[in-house]
Design a protein around this motif. Structure first.
Motif, PDB file in Angstrom:
ATOM      1  N   HIS A 229      36.147  59.044  31.312  1.00  0.00           N
ATOM      2  CA  HIS A 229      35.357  59.857  29.911  1.00  0.00           C
ATOM      3  C   HIS A 229      35.583  61.092  30.041  1.00  0.00           C
ATOM      4  O   HIS A 229      35.474  61.795  28.758  1.00  0.00           O
ATOM      5  CB  HIS A 229      33.695  59.262  30.068  1.00  0.00           C
ATOM      6  N   MET A 230      35.413  61.935  30.625  1.00  0.00           N
ATOM      7  CA  MET A 230      35.442  63.425  31.450  1.00  0.00           C
ATOM      8  C   MET A 230      36.807  63.923  31.956  1.00  0.00           C
ATOM      9  O   MET A 230      37.516  65.245  31.300  1.00  0.00           O
ATOM     10  CB  MET A 230      34.447  64.055  32.226  1.00  0.00           C
ATOM     11  N   GLY A 231      37.502  63.500  31.320  1.00  0.00           N
ATOM     12  CA  GLY A 231      39.245  63.553  31.711  1.00  0.00           C
ATOM     13  C   GLY A 231      40.095  63.559  30.234  1.00  0.00           C
ATOM     14  O   GLY A 231      39.241  62.756  28.844  1.00  0.00           O
ATOM     15  N   PRO A 232      41.398  63.549  30.325  1.00  0.00           N
ATOM     16  CA  PRO A 232      42.330  63.974  29.382  1.00  0.00           C
ATOM     17  C   PRO A 232      42.259  62.204  28.364  1.00  0.00           C
ATOM     18  O   PRO A 232      42.868  62.427  27.263  1.00  0.00           O
ATOM     19  CB  PRO A 232      43.668  64.407  29.233  1.00  0.00           C
ATOM     20  N   ARG A 233      42.209  61.698  29.247  1.00  0.00           N
ATOM     21  CA  ARG A 233      42.498  60.218  28.376  1.00  0.00           C
ATOM     22  C   ARG A 233      40.748  59.603  27.735  1.00  0.00           C
ATOM     23  O   ARG A 233      41.598  58.260  27.317  1.00  0.00           O
ATOM     24  CB  ARG A 233      42.846  59.303  29.231  1.00  0.00           C
ATOM     25  N   LYS A 234      39.656  60.022  28.063  1.00  0.00           N
ATOM     26  CA  LYS A 234      38.452  59.447  27.189  1.00  0.00           C
ATOM     27  C   LYS A 234      38.757  59.179  26.028  1.00  0.00           C
ATOM     28  O   LYS A 234      37.639  57.928  25.677  1.00  0.00           O
ATOM     29  CB  LYS A 234      37.412  61.039  27.113  1.00  0.00           C
ATOM     30  N   ASP A 235      39.537  59.516  25.211  1.00  0.00           N
ATOM     31  CA  ASP A 235      39.574  58.473  23.493  1.00  0.00           C
ATOM     32  C   ASP A 235      40.611  57.121  23.792  1.00  0.00           C
ATOM     33  O   ASP A 235      40.513  56.461  22.999  1.00  0.00           O
ATOM     34  CB  ASP A 235      40.446  59.253  22.645  1.00  0.00           C
ATOM     35  N   ALA A 236      40.847  56.056  24.845  1.00  0.00           N
ATOM     36  CA  ALA A 236      41.649  55.736  24.980  1.00  0.00           C
ATOM     37  C   ALA A 236      40.315  54.598  25.455  1.00  0.00           C
ATOM     38  O   ALA A 236      39.828  55.386  26.032  1.00  0.00           O
ATOM     39  CB  ALA A 236      42.460  55.905  25.279  1.00  0.00           C
ATOM     40  N   MET A 237      40.920  53.613  26.174  1.00  0.00           N
ATOM     41  CA  MET A 237      40.035  53.005  26.713  1.00  0.00           C
ATOM     42  C   MET A 237      40.405  52.604  28.103  1.00  0.00           C
ATOM     43  O   MET A 237      40.947  52.753  28.080  1.00  0.00           O
ATOM     44  CB  MET A 237      41.177  51.197  26.418  1.00  0.00           C
ATOM     45  N   LEU A 238      38.752  52.182  28.590  1.00  0.00           N
ATOM     46  CA  LEU A 238      38.956  52.667  30.136  1.00  0.00           C
ATOM     47  C   LEU A 238      38.617  50.621  30.423  1.00  0.00           C
ATOM     48  O   LEU A 238      37.652  49.975  30.050  1.00  0.00           O
ATOM     49  CB  LEU A 238      38.137  52.964  30.682  1.00  0.00           C
ATOM     50  N   THR A 239      39.249  50.011  31.119  1.00  0.00           N
ATOM     51  CA  THR A 239      39.087  48.793  31.612  1.00  0.00           C
ATOM     52  C   THR A 239      39.399  48.304  33.026  1.00  0.00           C
ATOM     53  O   THR A 239      40.017  48.804  33.894  1.00  0.00           O
ATOM     54  CB  THR A 239      40.762  47.374  31.126  1.00  0.00           C
ATOM     55  N   SER A 240      38.060  47.352  33.720  1.00  0.00           N
ATOM     56  CA  SER A 240      37.934  47.482  34.728  1.00  0.00           C
ATOM     57  C   SER A 240      38.547  45.655  35.490  1.00  0.00           C
ATOM     58  O   SER A 240      37.922  44.413  34.430  1.00  0.00           O
ATOM     59  CB  SER A 240      36.460  47.795  35.047  1.00  0.00           C
ATOM     60  N   ILE A 241      38.605  45.518  36.621  1.00  0.00           N
ATOM     61  CA  ILE A 241      38.965  44.491  36.451  1.00  0.00           C
ATOM     62  C   ILE A 241      38.885  44.520  38.238  1.00  0.00           C
ATOM     63  O   ILE A 241      39.166  45.554  39.263  1.00  0.00           O
ATOM     64  CB  ILE A 241      39.926  43.410  36.360  1.00  0.00           C
ATOM     65  N   ASN A 242      37.702  42.898  38.953  1.00  0.00           N
ATOM     66  CA  ASN A 242      37.408  42.650  40.139  1.00  0.00           C
ATOM     67  C   ASN A 242      38.686  41.979  40.581  1.00  0.00           C
ATOM     68  O   ASN A 242      38.864  40.666  40.421  1.00  0.00           O
ATOM     69  CB  ASN A 242      37.042  41.949  40.772  1.00  0.00           C
ATOM     70  N   CYS A 243      39.047  42.810  42.307  1.00  0.00           N
ATOM     71  CA  CYS A 243      40.323  42.385  42.206  1.00  0.00           C
ATOM     72  C   CYS A 243      39.925  40.727  43.131  1.00  0.00           C
ATOM     73  O   CYS A 243      41.062  39.849  43.563  1.00  0.00           O
ATOM     74  CB  CYS A 243      41.626  42.875  43.165  1.00  0.00           C
ATOM     75  N   ARG A 244      38.546  40.619  43.865  1.00  0.00           N
ATOM     76  CA  ARG A 244      38.137  40.027  45.114  1.00  0.00           C
ATOM     77  C   ARG A 244      37.991  38.478  43.758  1.00  0.00           C
ATOM     78  O   ARG A 244      37.603  37.277  44.371  1.00  0.00           O
ATOM     79  CB  ARG A 244      37.317  40.244  44.873  1.00  0.00           C
TER      80      ARG A 244
ATOM     81  N   ALA B 250      41.640  34.650  41.591  1.00  0.00           N
ATOM     82  CA  ALA B 250      42.812  34.213  42.399  1.00  0.00           C
ATOM     83  C   ALA B 250      43.945  34.907  42.251  1.00  0.00           C
ATOM     84  O   ALA B 250      44.525  35.250  40.662  1.00  0.00           O
ATOM     85  CB  ALA B 250      42.800  32.745  42.099  1.00  0.00           C
ATOM     86  N   SER B 251      44.989  35.262  43.110  1.00  0.00           N
ATOM     87  CA  SER B 251      46.370  35.697  42.614  1.00  0.00           C
ATOM     88  C   SER B 251      47.368  35.426  41.327  1.00  0.00           C
ATOM     89  O   SER B 251      47.600  36.474  41.122  1.00  0.00           O
ATOM     90  CB  SER B 251      47.249  35.594  44.003  1.00  0.00           C
ATOM     91  N   ASP B 252      47.212  34.310  41.260  1.00  0.00           N
ATOM     92  CA  ASP B 252      48.112  33.763  40.029  1.00  0.00           C
ATOM     93  C   ASP B 252      47.493  34.330  38.886  1.00  0.00           C
ATOM     94  O   ASP B 252      48.156  35.288  38.010  1.00  0.00           O
ATOM     95  CB  ASP B 252      48.195  31.745  40.024  1.00  0.00           C
ATOM     96  N   THR B 253      46.036  33.843  38.415  1.00  0.00           N
ATOM     97  CA  THR B 253      45.353  34.352  37.557  1.00  0.00           C
ATOM     98  C   THR B 253      44.978  35.917  37.365  1.00  0.00           C
ATOM     99  O   THR B 253      45.484  36.605  36.220  1.00  0.00           O
ATOM    100  CB  THR B 253      44.169  33.668  37.581  1.00  0.00           C
ATOM    101  N   LEU B 254      45.187  36.135  38.607  1.00  0.00           N
ATOM    102  CA  LEU B 254      45.276  38.052  38.880  1.00  0.00           C
ATOM    103  C   LEU B 254      46.420  38.638  37.922  1.00  0.00           C
ATOM    104  O   LEU B 254      46.483  40.197  36.920  1.00  0.00           O
ATOM    105  CB  LEU B 254      45.002  38.895  40.053  1.00  0.00           C
ATOM    106  N   ASP B 255      47.285  38.087  38.794  1.00  0.00           N
ATOM    107  CA  ASP B 255      48.439  38.295  38.386  1.00  0.00           C
ATOM    108  C   ASP B 255      48.956  38.621  36.359  1.00  0.00           C
ATOM    109  O   ASP B 255      49.214  39.547  35.619  1.00  0.00           O
ATOM    110  CB  ASP B 255      49.936  37.865  38.786  1.00  0.00           C
ATOM    111  N   PHE B 256      48.159  37.199  36.065  1.00  0.00           N
ATOM    112  CA  PHE B 256      48.751  36.991  34.599  1.00  0.00           C
ATOM    113  C   PHE B 256      47.460  38.312  33.637  1.00  0.00           C
ATOM    114  O   PHE B 256      47.983  38.729  32.713  1.00  0.00           O
ATOM    115  CB  PHE B 256      47.472  35.605  34.209  1.00  0.00           C
ATOM    116  N   GLU B 257      46.477  38.305  34.381  1.00  0.00           N
ATOM    117  CA  GLU B 257      45.424  39.177  33.714  1.00  0.00           C
ATOM    118  C   GLU B 257      46.059  40.127  33.688  1.00  0.00           C
ATOM    119  O   GLU B 257      45.598  41.315  32.972  1.00  0.00           O
ATOM    120  CB  GLU B 257      43.763  39.412  34.518  1.00  0.00           C
ATOM    121  N   LEU B 258      46.742  40.955  34.440  1.00  0.00           N
ATOM    122  CA  LEU B 258      47.118  42.532  34.932  1.00  0.00           C
ATOM    123  C   LEU B 258      48.135  42.526  33.883  1.00  0.00           C
ATOM    124  O   LEU B 258      48.499  43.538  32.944  1.00  0.00           O
ATOM    125  CB  LEU B 258      47.376  42.705  36.049  1.00  0.00           C
TER     126      LEU B 258
END
Length: 572
Positions: free
Chosen positions: A372-387, A390-398
């Motif tokens: 939010h304080m950087g040059p990309r603040k006007d675009a989206m911030l997306t978070s995802i917990n890799c833990r 499952a690996s296949d689901t995480l691959d699909f989400e990313l």
């Protein structure tokens, strides 16, 4: 009435005069008074003149507003919520952070009432045009079909009224409510578009002002002391209103509706002695223009709603950016001040950043601050917990996937990296990724492209990656559980977040911050922490770090019945 105001900012003094009861102030270009002060909101507040005095209504702009009388502050608000401040002429309204903006009401002058009358508009068969008039109306309508906007409609009104009345009006204006809000009888904040009628009829166009047409927030000149009564007549949509308070000229106000409600007013100015003989023709022209007006005003209203959504989106992005400002990170200890300094260095970078620290040390908060304080603040911030996946689901989400009948994906689906285009992706617990997935992330970081699952085509992406972990990645590399090449990319910019036990000086400031936060959220009376509890907080081993401290203070606030949090309120 006329309201005279004086605004002082950065040793500059400007005076304003408005013929209405409400005046907006802010840094947005659509305000009545525009002040280029970054700490002000886009619409900081509105000054309103009432019969019983003056009122300043503040917006939730996160900056303070205060009323000063004879040099002393009599009222104030922190700006976190909307508020109403009452004051008198001569008082000073100070807005924003230092240096603040000073607004003073110098004088309020109330004018005498004006004379006005109504004239019925024709309906049904009485509103039928002649053959010649109908042909002209058809040609003008075709022109609007190519450019269905307010400017084209105003030009059409000028030409058509000039033809039907056999003379052009001296001035023509079209006004609609600002921000698609209902007409208000107290202030009449309107948007006016004026037409330059000194030019030949074939060259008619809205008045040019800095490359655009004239747009103001000023009310139509006829709207004044009797504005409420005039609007009540116009809302009936069945009559014109003639106002004769302009000396040599009189105004004819023609109402236009959208969905059965008053949506615009056409103001036509004619010489005082000509109005009576022209009224029948003006009323007929207004009745014939109503269907065209409904189409144009409907499109204009849709555009205004769209602009409102964009403005609201900008407002909440700005509030979110303010929320995660660096000043919100408590940094009394030397270890946190080092983090603060590194954070300032990393904000402007576009390279990946690795956040390392125990659970509960605030890695997610730091990631949001970086975005939010950087040059990309006007675009989206997306978070995802890799833990959590499952690996296949995480691959699909990313990375997303293409349409595949065998897998059941009937439509292509974008992954998080594509959805966050131009923004930031926060990968929590990055050490939990499989080696295969680590390779795909590494390729995306190095080459700026990815492939969806089942796709042979590489797609360009532009995102910044912030990753976090509480484990030693170098040890995982030695054990073969984390890719060395990905570790080298992530470890270029590492931010070590200290445990709460290593930042003793921050414990009480953090506790007080959480106390204020939860007392306001739950409307509890507690305002301070007693000394014995402060000592307990300093002596406790915070294995859960800041997250544990926050939970302890929240529970204490809910349990505390007085203004001071006592020993019995804290479960340690």
């Amino acid at each position: 009435m006329t309201v005279r105001l004086r605004v002082t900012f950065e040793d500059k003094v400007r005076e304003y005069a408005f013929d209405r009861a409400t005046v907006s102030v802010g840094r947005g270009p659509f305000n009545d008074i525009v002040v280029a002060e970054a700490s002000l909101g886009r619409v900081h507040g509105e000054l309103e003149v009432r019969d019983d005095g003056l009122v300043f209504r503040t917006r939730a702009s996160s900056t303070p507003t205060s009323i000063f009388r004879d040099g002393e502050c009599t009222q104030s608000t922190d700006g976190e919520t909307e508020d109403t401040l009452h004051f008198h002429a001569g008082d000073v309204v100070r807005m924003g952070e230092q240096p603040s903006v000073a607004l003073e009401v110098v004088e309020v002058v109330r004018r005498p009432e004006r004379n006005w009358a109504t004239h019925a508009m024709p309906t049904g068969a009485d509103a039928s045009p002649s053959d010649t008039t109908g042909k002209l109306l058809f040609r003008l309508t075709r022109g609007i079909a190519y450019e269905p906007n307010i400017e084209t409609f105003l030009r059409t009104c000028a030409l058509f009224v000039g033809y039907v009345c056999d003379r052009m009006p001296d001035c023509i204006e079209l006004s609609i409510p600002i921000e698609a809000s209902p007409w208000r009888s107290d202030d009449h904040l309107l948007q006016a578009v004026s037409m330059d009628l000194d030019r030949p009829a074939e060259e008619l166009s809205p008045v040019d002002v800095d490359g655009g047409y004239l747009q103001t927030r000023d009310p139509l000149p006829p709207f004044g002391p009797d504005a409420a009564a005039i609007l009540d007549e116009l809302r009936g949509l069945d009559c014109c209103v003639v106002v004769d308070d302009r000396g040599a000229e009189a105004s004819v106000l023609v109402p236009f509706d959208y969905d059965g409600e008053l949506a615009a007013v056409l103001d036509l100015s004619f010489p005082q002695g000509k109005v009576d003989e022209l009224m029948e023709a003006v009323a007929l022209a207004g009745a014939l223009l109503k269907p065209i007006a409904a189409i144009v005003l409907g499109r204009d209203r849709q555009w205004r709603v769209y602009e409102g959504v964009v403005e609201e989106n900008h407002y909440w992005r700005e509030r979110q950016r303010r929320r995660y400002h660096f000043k919100d990170l408590i940094a009394e200890s030397d270890s946190m001040r080092e983090v603060y300094e590194k954070l300032n260095d990393f904000v402007g970078l576009d390279s990946p950043v690795l956040l390392h620290g125990e659970a509960g040390t605030g890695k997610a908060l730091v990631a949001r601050a970086l975005h939010h304080m950087g040059p990309r603040k006007d675009a989206m911030l997306t978070s995802i917990n890799c833990r959590e996946l499952a690996s296949d689901t995480l691959d699909f989400e990313l990375f997303g996937s293409v349409a595949n009948e065998l897998s059941g994906d009937v439509e292509p689906r974008k992954g998080i990296f594509e959805l966050a285009e131009g923004g930031t992706v926060f990968l929590e617990e990055v050490d939990q990724m499989s080696l295969l997935l680590q390779g795909k992330v590494l390729r995306m970081l190095r080459e700026g492209e990815l492939r969806r699952i089942g796709d042979a085509v590489a797609r360009r992406v532009d995102v910044r990656v912030v990753a976090s972990t509480h484990r030693d990645l170098s040890a995982l590399v030695s054990q073969g559980r984390f890719r060395r090449d990905l570790y080298l990319v992530l470890s270029e910019h590492v931010l070590e977040l200290p445990a709460l036990s290593e930042r003793q000086e921050d414990i009480l400031p953090l506790a007080r911050t959480f106390l204020r936060k939860f007392a306001a959220r739950y409307d509890r009376p507690c305002r301070r922490i007693c000394e014995p509890v402060q000592q307990k907080l300093r002596d406790h081993r915070w294995q859960g770090n800041v997250r544990e401290l926050q939970a302890v203070i929240e529970a204490a606030v809910l349990k505390c019945d007085g203004e001071e949090v006592g020993v019995d309120d804290v479960a340690l």
